[in-house]
Design an enzyme around this catalytic site. Structure first.
Site, mmCIF file in Angstrom:
data_model
loop_
_atom_site.group_PDB
_atom_site.id
_atom_site.type_symbol
_atom_site.label_atom_id
_atom_site.label_comp_id
_atom_site.label_asym_id
_atom_site.label_seq_id
_atom_site.Cartn_x
_atom_site.Cartn_y
_atom_site.Cartn_z
ATOM 1 N N ASP A 68 0.805 -1.221 0.000
ATOM 2 C CA ASP A 68 0.000 0.000 0.000
ATOM 3 C C ASP A 68 0.839 1.272 0.000
ATOM 4 O OD1 ASP A 68 0.779 -0.930 2.571
ATOM 5 O OD2 ASP A 68 -0.545 0.531 3.516
ATOM 6 N N GLU A 69 0.233 2.325 -0.531
ATOM 7 C CA GLU A 69 0.693 3.697 -0.361
ATOM 8 C C GLU A 69 2.166 3.946 -0.690
ATOM 9 O OE1 GLU A 69 -2.442 5.316 2.915
ATOM 10 O OE2 GLU A 69 -0.669 4.401 3.745
ATOM 11 N N VAL A 70 2.571 3.525 -1.861
ATOM 12 C CA VAL A 70 3.927 3.869 -2.303
ATOM 13 C C VAL A 70 3.886 5.306 -2.829
ATOM 14 C CG1 VAL A 70 5.816 3.247 -3.829
ATOM 15 C CG2 VAL A 70 4.250 1.473 -3.010
#
Ligand SMILES: *[C@@H]1O[C@H](CO)[C@@H](O)[C@H](O)[C@H]1NC(C)=O
Ligand SMILES: *[C@@H]1O[C@H](CO)[C@@H](O)[C@H](O)[C@H]1NC(C)=O
Ligand SMILES: *[C@@H]1O[C@H](CO)[C@@H](O)[C@H](O)[C@H]1NC(C)=O
Ligand SMILES: *[C@@H]1O[C@H](CO)[C@@H](O)[C@H](O)[C@H]1NC(C)=O
Ligand SMILES: *[C@@H]1O[C@H](CO)[C@@H](O)[C@H](O)[C@H]1NC(C)=O
Ligand SMILES: *[C@@H]1O[C@H](CO)[C@@H](O)[C@H](O)[C@H]1NC(C)=O
Length: 846
Positions: A493-495
């Protein structure tokens, strides 16, 4: 917290320093470190594309203090030239802004600390707890103008809790069994005297009864007394299904399960019946779960929680028939599992303390203070992890370990850099072996939680050597504990968008990507997931990831054929309705992914229970989620859950889904919805009590929906559905108040005790509670507490709810008869009607 600005872009803090030292504080040689969930700024130091434009910090006007963003949520302030000395007993006020908003006391983490050259870093005592001022005005508790939320008053709470239902029935068992027949409460079987559990080879399942009651265990039935039969029986069709028959005339209880897990669930239902009294009525239960995947997610990375607490959690999960424990073992703020051969992961990565070099620990985050004594530090040793696995296995709970990559990986990156430095002078090959970053990259970024360096590089081989090592060590621990590893969760998630745009190593891969930063990142994520899936496949595992980890853009996942694994699981979480990504859950299922309904609007237990500054938690998705909200989640009918925006503005399905539901694709492959999960992210979970508070009793509502599909869920007419659902909730709430909360008390789980409601009735306050059965106390001075009739004379009355066992109480609330504007409007409408009636009578008379 002074105020949130109307446009929702900033909020204002005021800090008062009071020098209580026996000498004055001069402007030399000190630094105060503090924490903020949103970036501290003079105006806006973030540019639109998330680049960090003022790394040098800025100086607060008037006071000559320079504020620096260190990393993540850690900031510092240092005096600059011109700092005016602060004399003994002197005070100084400073103000500063941070981005977005703050509407909860837990938005300002504790344990600020001060450092000075040559001295040990020390917590500023007054910031240990209770240092955040009161929230007394709407400017403080509303995020911006359109924010609809005000804290509840006892009167508004009374309306939420009250029911018109006069015949509320208690539930026999929670989660509700699929079918109970042949019930006759006039025919009771006393499970007293000589009781024998008759079984062969089901010692583990039988032990849940014998641990609690002094029953015998035998392979043959006893000729006198009560016999409880446990057995595997193939006539039960569902893998985790069971039947439970109470036969008072034969003095038997018979539990059949298809599998040992099924038998355990039958035993759990029997324990639930017994917890209400040892005389149980004649009945036949036929039961099976709605979903094969009934999970609880625990983030032990942001704040650590001990093995003992996890074990208690698993006790309760088994009680309520949850069967997956998803453990978030690594994130930016901590690495929590010992890995054989990579000691730095725990020696450095599991600790947070003040450090300029991060050779021995990570820098403090989230209120963890300057040393390793808080919940910011800790890890499970190999033995402890194996203990957790054995404990889970007995309860038929599958543990799913998660190592979050390629974003959210700062702890691993820093630990592997420490390892690199250890070997770099002597053995360069060894030094490079597990490195997670390319030191030559030039990419600048800030993650959503403001980390500048939390993305592992997907374009270097050592990254995959590292993941291979971790996966195989995890697998080995699972094998040793007799709890085979089935699913490896890689996070995903959330790179940050720009994490890799300027990496030469990535250029050298020649993946032929092009386009903007987001498409480059997606290409590289695609490559990364393929490589990690390959590693897990080689180990015979399935892989799981958060939905954005597989996001190819436009709400669609990477093509499932890229992966050889039998199953790819994905947690669908990012469903803030107005953001339009709720569609991913069904798109992914339709594309062949096994989807775990993880929806932040209903299943994120890190969010507060009420829209009140006193309630702990983050609130980026809904402002609050109470047990009632989780209870009414419709996992089979996702878009029917559309209710309000983040700000609480009502939102219709057609507003979100558009004409012909164009933006809300239908579910074509319901068999790919694996199940649902509750989530405890732990940014604000600083203690064992915080942990229980956030999870319980919401976990019971989660279990109810994950195990049992209620008849009202399929009712098309919304009004009718809501009515049926409310009736079901009334039973559920009564069962909690009169039975289940007591059971939690008895195993030492300090669930949240909800504050009471109160309504003015003549000169009395009538109280009510969220869970009927709990009692309410009152006080006029908040010192001495009484129960019984609550008189109201116009002066303040304080109320609190007691826990089921009477040993704890809710937060104290103050009763005042008129509090909300809605009630004021109600009153004026009543007045208008009254006046009209009077006028009418008057006119008639004339
Ligand atoms: C500061 O306050 C303490 C305690 O009230 C007092 O004893 C001391 O004299 C004060 N010092 C100054 C410089 O005012
Ligand atoms: C069960 O126990 C209750 C009281 O504990 C007693 O009144 C009742 O007679 C017993 N019933 C039977 C069938 O033994
Ligand atoms: C299995 O269940 C069926 C139906 O209840 C029952 O007739 C049968 O005796 C059971 N078999 C065993 C081995 O207990
Ligand atoms: C880029 O290099 C910096 C400095 O060494 C490091 O902090 C960062 O994590 C690196 N990023 C990647 C993606 O390698
Ligand atoms: C990438 O490098 C270019 C050229 O040096 C620079 O202008 C740009 O800001 C860099 N982008 C990031 C995200 O670091
Ligand atoms: C995955 O592994 C297979 C062989 O096991 C190999 O042919 C393939 O290239 C690998 N894919 C990636 C992306 O590494």
């Amino acid at each position: 917290m002074v105020e949130n600005l109307d446009d929702g872009s900033r909020h204002l803090f005021k800090v008062t320093f009071n020098n209580k030292a026996p000498k004055s504080l001069t402007g030399v040689n000190w630094k105060i470190y503090f924490f903020s969930f949103f970036i501290v700024e003079s105006k806006h130091i973030l540019s639109k594309d998330g680049l960090y434009t003022k790394p040098e910090g800025y100086t607060l006007p008037n006071v000559n203090l320079k504020v620096m963003h260190e990393n993540g949520c850690l900031y510092s302030m240092t005096p600059t030239t011109g700092f005016k000395e602060l004399p003994q007993n002197g005070t100084r006020e400073i103000t500063f802004y941070a981005a977005n908003w703050a509407v909860s006391k837990t938005d300002i983490p504790p344990n600020w600390y001060i450092t000075a050259d040559g001295l040990n870093a020390r917590v500023i005592d007054s910031t240990k707890e209770g240092f955040v001022g009161e929230f007394t005005s709407a400017k403080q508790w509303k995020r911006k103008k359109e924010d609809k939320y005000d804290p509840y008053s006892p009167m508004s709470r009374y309306q939420r809790y009250k029911t018109t239902n006069t015949n509320v029935q208690m539930k026999m068992v929670i989660p509700t069994p699929k079918e109970i027949t042949n019930l006759d409460i006039s025919k009771l079987l006393n499970i007293t005297g000589k009781v024998t559990i008759v079984h062969s080879g089901l010692d583990n399942e039988a032990s849940f009864l014998t641990d609690k009651y002094s029953f015998d265990s035998s392979t043959t039935a006893s000729t006198n007394g009560v016999n409880i039969y446990l057995s595997i029986n193939n006539t039960i069709l569902s893998a985790e299904g069971y039947s439970l028959t109470v036969n008072p005339s034969a003095k038997t209880v018979t539990i059949y399960g298809k599998t040992n897990a099924g038998v355990l669930y039958g035993v759990q239902s029997l324990l639930s019946l017994l917890s209400h009294g040892l005389s149980i009525p004649q009945m036949e239960i036929r039961d099976e779960p709605r979903f094969e995947f009934r999970g609880m997610f625990i983030d032990v990375a942001r704040n650590f929680i001990s093995k003992t607490v996890l074990e208690k959690l698993m006790d309760s999960m088994a009680m309520y028939k949850l069967n997956k424990l998803h453990l978030h073992l690594a994130d930016d703020e901590g690495w929590r599992i010992e890995i054989n051969g990579l000691p730095e992961l725990t020696q450095v990565g599991s600790k947070r303390c003040h450090s300029n070099t991060e050779d021995v620990c990570l820098i403090p985050q989230l209120g963890s203070g300057p040393d390793t004594t808080t919940s910011g530090s800790g890890f499970y040793s190999i033995q402890e992890y194996k203990d957790i696995l054995s404990y889970a296995k007995k309860r038929h709970i599958e543990v799913i370990p998660e190592i979050d990559t390629p974003g959210h990986a700062r702890a691993a990156i820093i630990a592997m850099e420490a390892r690199y430095r250890k070997f770099s002078n002597t053995n360069n090959m060894e030094a490079e072996k597990y490195r997670l970053i390319d030191p030559d990259n030039e990419s600048k970024f800030l993650s959503v939680q403001y980390f500048k360096d939390n993305a592992v590089n997907p374009c270097i081989e050592s990254t995959y050597v590292f993941i291979e090592k971790v996966v195989s060590e995890l697998k080995g621990m699972h094998t040793d504990a007799g709890h085979p590893l089935n699913i490896y969760h890689f996070g995903g998630d959330e790179v940050a968008k720009t994490a890799w745009v300027n990496s030469t190593k990535c250029d050298q891969l020649n993946l032929n990507f092009s386009g903007d930063a987001a498409s480059i990142r997606n290409e590289l994520k695609n490559y990364f997931t393929k490589r990690v899936a390959n590693i897990t496949f080689t180990h015979g595992l399935n892989m799981a990831g958060w939905e954005d980890g597989f996001n190819a853009g436009d709400g669609m996942p990477f093509h499932i054929s890229m992966y050889q694994n039998q199953h790819i699981y994905s947690n669908a979480w990012d469903n803030v309705w107005e953001w339009g990504e709720a569609r991913r859950a069904y798109n992914y299922a339709n594309a062949g992914y096994k989807v775990i309904m993880s929806h932040a609007t209903h299943l994120y237990f890190d969010h507060p229970y009420e829209p009140d500054p006193e309630e702990r938690g983050l609130y980026w998705a809904p402002r609050f989620t109470d047990s009632y909200k989780s209870f009414r989640f419709l996992p089979d009918n996702l878009y029917e859950n559309i209710d309000v925006t983040r700000m609480g503005v009502p939102l219709s399905k057609s507003e979100v889904c558009g004409a012909n539901d164009k933006k809300c694709p239908a579910l074509q492959k319901p068999e790919n919805i694996a199940g649902m999960q509750g989530h405890l992210w732990s940014e604000t979970v600083l203690s064992e009590d915080n942990f229980y508070y956030m999870i319980f009793p919401r976990l019971l509502a989660l279990a109810e929906r994950a195990w049992h599909k209620a008849s009202w869920e399929n009712v098309a007419d919304k009004t009718k559905r809501t009515m049926d659902m409310d009736n079901d909730w009334d039973s559920f709430a009564l069962t909690l108040g009169t039975k289940e909360l007591n059971r939690l008390d008895s195993i030492g789980i300090n669930y949240r005790v909800p504050p009471p409601g109160g309504s003015l009735d003549g000169d009395e306050i009538k109280p009510n509670t969220a869970f009927p059965g709990l009692s309410v106390e009152y006080s006029t001075d908040s010192q001495t507490w009484k129960s019984g009739t609550i008189p109201y004379t116009g002066s303040p009355v304080y109320l609190r709810t007691k826990s089921a066992d009477g040993k704890r109480t809710s937060r104290v609330v103050q009763f005042s008869p008129i509090t909300s504007s809605a009630q004021l409007i109600q009153m004026s409408i009543t007045t208008v009607i009254l006046c009209s009636v009077l006028l009418y009578i008057f006119l008639l008379k004339d």
